[in-house]
Design a protein around this motif. Structure first.
Motif, PDB file in Angstrom:
ATOM      1  N   UNK A  47       0.811  -1.233   0.000  1.00 38.30           N
ATOM      2  CA  UNK A  47       0.000   0.000   0.000  1.00 38.30           C
ATOM      3  C   UNK A  47       0.839   1.276   0.000  1.00 38.30           C
ATOM      4  N   UNK A  84      -7.394  10.292  -3.431  1.00 37.85           N
ATOM      5  CA  UNK A  84      -7.088   9.288  -4.451  1.00 37.85           C
ATOM      6  C   UNK A  84      -7.323   9.814  -5.867  1.00 37.85           C
ATOM      7  N   UNK A  98      -7.129  18.152   0.448  1.00 41.16           N
ATOM      8  CA  UNK A  98      -6.374  18.495   1.665  1.00 41.16           C
ATOM      9  C   UNK A  98      -6.663  19.950   2.050  1.00 41.16           C
ATOM     10  N   UNK A 156      -0.727  16.746  13.308  1.00 41.75           N
ATOM     11  CA  UNK A 156      -1.939  16.097  13.850  1.00 41.75           C
ATOM     12  C   UNK A 156      -2.220  14.754  13.157  1.00 41.75           C
ATOM     13  N   UNK A 157      -2.217  14.682  11.818  1.00 34.84           N
ATOM     14  CA  UNK A 157      -2.428  13.369  11.182  1.00 34.84           C
ATOM     15  C   UNK A 157      -1.336  12.345  11.519  1.00 34.84           C
ATOM     16  N   UNK A 215      -2.176  11.248  15.093  1.00 38.39           N
ATOM     17  CA  UNK A 215      -3.365  10.385  15.152  1.00 38.39           C
ATOM     18  C   UNK A 215      -3.180   9.077  14.379  1.00 38.39           C
ATOM     19  N   UNK A 216      -2.309   9.118  13.391  1.00 38.11           N
ATOM     20  CA  UNK A 216      -2.123   7.931  12.544  1.00 38.11           C
ATOM     21  C   UNK A 216      -2.923   8.023  11.250  1.00 38.11           C
ATOM     22  N   UNK A 217      -3.715   9.088  11.099  1.00 38.72           N
ATOM     23  CA  UNK A 217      -4.527   9.207   9.880  1.00 38.72           C
ATOM     24  C   UNK A 217      -3.662   9.493   8.646  1.00 38.72           C
ATOM     25  N   UNK A 235      -1.756   7.608   7.376  1.00 36.36           N
ATOM     26  CA  UNK A 235      -1.660   6.390   6.559  1.00 36.36           C
ATOM     27  C   UNK A 235      -2.356   6.587   5.212  1.00 36.36           C
ATOM     28  N   UNK A 236      -3.430   7.366   5.259  1.00 30.65           N
ATOM     29  CA  UNK A 236      -4.221   7.538   4.048  1.00 30.65           C
ATOM     30  C   UNK A 236      -3.468   8.372   3.000  1.00 30.65           C
ATOM     31  N   UNK A 237      -2.808   9.422   3.473  1.00 30.64           N
ATOM     32  CA  UNK A 237      -2.024  10.256   2.556  1.00 30.64           C
ATOM     33  C   UNK A 237      -0.890   9.437   1.942  1.00 30.64           C
ATOM     34  N   UNK A 238      -0.291   8.586   2.781  1.00 32.60           N
ATOM     35  CA  UNK A 238       0.854   7.815   2.303  1.00 32.60           C
ATOM     36  C   UNK A 238       0.441   6.711   1.338  1.00 32.60           C
ATOM     37  N   UNK A 239      -0.784   6.224   1.493  1.00 32.53           N
ATOM     38  CA  UNK A 239      -1.226   5.147   0.604  1.00 32.53           C
ATOM     39  C   UNK A 239      -1.939   5.699  -0.632  1.00 32.53           C
ATOM     40  N   UNK A 240      -2.135   7.006  -0.665  1.00 33.31           N
ATOM     41  CA  UNK A 240      -2.843   7.626  -1.797  1.00 33.31           C
ATOM     42  C   UNK A 240      -1.848   7.997  -2.906  1.00 33.31           C
TER      43      UNK A 240
END
Lengths: 309, 253
Positions: free
Chosen positions: A52, A106, B9, B82-83, B86-88, B90-95
């Protein structure tokens, strides 16, 4: 069926020299549900994280739908949705806001109708304006799924989707995963609940120590490695096991009240007929007969124990 | 270019700002009003004009820069910290997002907020002093460039910080003193000669001086130097961010 994900000889070594994945290769077929099964620290999450884009790989290649995840990362990542293990969400953001953000990240144009239908399918539409901090744990997990589905991925990764969720939600989740498969989405899930893999997966990969110990169709796996046990409860206890039965591999248990015979599911040389005939000729009275097949859990424990030894 | 990601963003960050209007807008405005009351009215009445400019008017550009610089650092550092906290993230890194797009979204939103706050302070200052801006376009340009520059610095800080203490450490102990000592409330000419030389090494001084030139047409250093300084700082910060992303610094293992 063609491979949608190809992991070729991937090694991951962290800065502290800990090897999380050791020359691991695996192909994931389009449209299947594959469960990555393994104990904590086996390398399941590392493998998902590499595919991922959350973690870099030390050596090897990963292709998603033929696209290299490093050189063609934009196209490759746009095919993937990820539901992380932890409930990581911005507590003050609304459900609709965070799912809309995901679609944008995305690179997809806004599609309020699609977002609405995703939220409706996950029973979240009524909560769309609620701040995430007000939601229950189960709802938060569904929000994570909604986020992962917001850009219509072809592959969905679920990292421990039912860890710490109640039985009802777990059943809902399984239903949802099966629906996704029906709609053509490839699902890769990690779990250490054997029951989960047994319930929903088409194929099972057992990982430990950063290596794939085994990858097999669930049914084949169960058949190939599954053990069966025949138990015969006796009317009266036997003081000793007759030689004819001993020769057939029977053992006596429960203070002489039970005969046990272990055999492999796939073996055609099981001696059940001979055993029953021998019992009859020895004039042993039977109360009850039943068989048990070993679960995936037994297979899993056996594999991991073998791997560790 | 993933323009939808930049927009997503940006919109998400701006929404956060509007969820907390008191923190985002009211608090910098109130603290600025306090500065005006104390330095502009109470003390300012007893201060001699600086050149032809009354002391109350003289501090306006400095005050705006003080707020814009500190707010830019705070906004951008919090925005990215903040992301990660929080761990959020992950979404930026997987996008499918490039580092540039990520920086554009966060830094763009941070700079926008700071510029808005800067304009609010300017509007408020008209209530306290009579003011005429000699080079309006330069002033706006300088304000925007400074906001972007310090938002880039804030982004670096947000990636670097391991905890909230580190997040507040740099603005409190480095940025605020530099801006205060960079001539927000005084002209460098007022200092003893040794301190004038020391001030030349203060990067914030070039920015405050440039912004003040846009207001009054007078400055400590030529306006070209000020523009050069902003561009140099922005270039430096962009390079550092580029390096951080290239090495995966605290984002990717």
């Amino acid at each position: 069926m063609s491979s949608i994900i190809e992991v070729r000889n991937v090694t991951k070594k962290y800065a502290d020299e800990k090897v999380a994945l050791a020359d691991l290769s695996v192909n994931i077929t389009a449209g299947e549900i594959i469960a990555l099964l393994g104990p904590n620290g086996a390398g399941k999450t590392t493998l998902i994280s590499i595919i991922c884009g959350l973690t870099t790989l030390t050596a090897g290649n990963v292709f998603v739908d033929g696209l290299d995840i490093e050189t063609d990362y934009r196209k490759a990542r746009s095919l993937i949705g990820l539901v992380p293990q932890e409930l990581v969400l911005e507590p003050f953001e609304t459900v609709l806001g965070t799912v809309t953000l995901s679609r944008g990240l995305f690179g997809k144009s806004p599609d309020p109708e699609l977002i609405k239908s995703i939220l409706e399918n996950l029973s979240l539409w009524d909560k769309r304006a609620s701040p995430i901090r007000e939601l229950s744990g189960g709802m938060k997990r569904r929000v994570l799924i909604a986020k992962a589905l917001s850009h219509e991925p072809k592959i969905l990764f679920l990292d421990e989707p039912t860890a710490g969720v109640d039985v009802d939600l777990r059943r809902d989740m399984w239903r949802l995963i099966k629906d996704l498969k029906a709609s053509g989405v490839t699902v890769v899930l990690t779990t250490h609940y054997i029951e989960e893999a047994e319930e929903i997966a088409d194929r099972i990969a057992v990982i430990d120590g950063g290596k794939i110990l085994l990858i097999e169709d669930k049914s084949v796996l169960m058949e190939r490695l599954g053990k069966k046990q025949l138990s015969i409860d006796l009317d009266k206890p036997l003081s000793r096991l007759p030689a004819t039965l001993k020769e057939l591999g029977i053992i006596l248990e429960n203070e002489g009240k039970k005969l046990i015979y272990n055999y492999n599911v796939d073996l055609s040389d099981s001696k059940i007929s001979e055993i029953l005939l021998a019992i009859r000729s020895e004039q042993i009275q039977i109360n009850d007969v039943h068989t048990e097949q070993s679960s995936l859990e037994d297979i899993f424990i056996e594999l991991v124990m073998e791997g560790q030894s | 270019m993933n323009l939808y990601a930049i927009k997503a963003i940006y919109v998400f960050e701006m929404a956060r700002t509007f969820r907390t209007p008191l923190q985002s807008f009211a608090s910098p405005v109130i603290s600025t009003i306090l500065y005006f009351v104390v330095f502009g009215s109470a003390i300012g009445n007893r201060m001699l004009p600086v050149g032809d400019v009354s002391y109350g008017a003289f501090i306006v550009p400095g005050l705006i820069m003080l707020t814009v610089m500190t707010q830019s650092v705070a906004n951008a550092s919090f925005g990215i910290y903040f992301p990660t906290f929080l761990g959020t993230i992950y979404e930026h890194l997987s996008a499918p997002i490039s580092p540039f797009e990520m920086v554009a979204g966060y830094v763009g939103a941070s700079a926008t907020k700071s510029v808005v706050v800067g304009f609010i302070i300017l509007a408020v200052s008209f209530l306290f002093v009579s003011l005429k801006i000699e080079h309006l376009i330069v002033a706006v340009l300088f304000l925007i460039m400074t906001a972007f520059c310090f938002s880039l610095l804030g982004f670096i800080l947000g990636l670097w910080a391991k905890n909230f203490e580190q997040l507040s450490f740099v603005p409190t102990l480095i940025i605020t003193p530099l801006v205060f000592l960079g001539g927000s409330f005084y002209s460098i000419d007022m200092l003893p000669s040794t301190w004038q030389v020391v001030s030349m090494f203060n990067p914030a001084m070039y920015l405050i001086s440039g912004f003040r030139w846009a207001f009054f047409g007078v400055s400590e250093v030529p306006i070209q130097f000020s523009f050069l300084a902003v561009i140099l700082f922005a270039g430096l910060f962009v390079s550092v961010i580029g390096y951080m992303f290239k090495t995966g610094y605290r984002l990717r293992n």
